[in-house]
Design a protein around this motif. Structure first.
Motif: not given
Length: 267
Positions: A38-40, A49-53, A73-79, A228-233
């Motif tokens: 899923q995308w943040a 895109r998230r790389l982990t569950d 930010h969408g990787d700290h508070w998401d939908r 440290y490793d959950d997203y492609g960025l």
């Protein structure tokens, strides 16, 4: 500063999401419940895109005393957090993020400016939260990124601090972070946000070198790295940080924790 019955633990959910048990308090940090693939959304058309569950999901959470949100930010508070967390959940965050959450129906936000404090009470215990300034991007880029804060968390019992920890939030290393010790006192633990996140080739979260700089600066007995490793960025693996700290023989112990695992935040 240790007193009997003051257990302090961290359960790691992935990214910067942790469940902190600090004495009688339960605190959730930076809720990110998106699943792998899923995308943040990060603003200005940027997404990752998230790389982990996630290892923590809303249905598994205990009753929370508060959510601690470093920034919006969408990787700290998401939908999923917006949809699933009760709207009356207390959220301690920046003024900017508090405004965003109010528009989403959250009614118990506390907006802190740098070095302001907020207190939670339970029985005779107090959890004191102090906002620490952060820098999410260098130079002009800082104006395009959300306000960010770190947090010093202090468990206070009978007027005395029995545990003190620092959650860095998505900040870059700056020597001014030494004010954490000057204003609040020595730490028992630190939870740095790492990953060396890059936007348009510019680093916007601490990489291995900066993370090790922070360990040297604040000298916590225990450091538990997250983010440290959950997203492609995220461009700088956790192993680089562990190796950098070991090379410098920096003070304290680095405790790595897998998703879903729990670790003590006491030396």
């Amino acid at each position: 500063m240790t007193a009997p019955g003051d257990d302090v633990t961290l359960t790691f959910g992935g990214t910067a999401t942790t469940l902190l048990r600090i004495g009688p308090f339960a605190l959730l940090t930076d809720p990110n419940f998106l699943h792998r693939g899923q995308w943040a959304h990060l603003g200005y058309g940027l997404r990752s895109r998230r790389l982990t569950d996630p290892a923590l999901v809303p249905a598994q959470l205990p009753a929370l005393d508060a959510v601690l949100l470093s920034h919006m930010h969408g990787d700290h508070w998401d939908r999923v957090a917006t949809r699933s967390l009760p709207k009356e959940t207390p959220v301690v965050t920046t003024p900017e993020a508090a405004g965003c959450l109010a528009k989403r129906g959250f009614t118990q936000t506390s907006d802190l400016r740098p070095w302001q404090t907020h207190e939670l009470g339970r029985g005779g215990d107090t959890l004191r939260i102090t906002s620490v300034p952060g820098v999410h991007g260098p130079g002009p880029l800082a104006r395009l990124l959300p306000q960010v804060m770190g947090s010093v968390l202090e468990l206070v019992r009978d007027g005395a601090v029995t545990w003190r920890g620092y959650v860095s939030g998505d900040t870059l290393f700056r020597p001014v972070l030494g004010e954490v010790l000057q204003r609040c006192g020595p730490l028992d633990a630190m939870i740095p946000h790492l990953g060396g996140t890059k936007v348009a080739g510019i680093t916007v979260t601490m990489d291995a070198r900066q993370g090790a700089d922070l360990v040297e600066l604040l000298a916590p007995p225990v450091t538990v790295p997250v983010h440290y490793d959950d997203y492609g960025l995220f461009k700088d693996p956790l192993g680089n940080f562990v190796a950098e700290v070991a090379t410098r023989r920096a003070p304290g112990e680095i405790r790595t924790v897998g998703r879903g695992q729990t670790v003590s935040l006491r030396a």
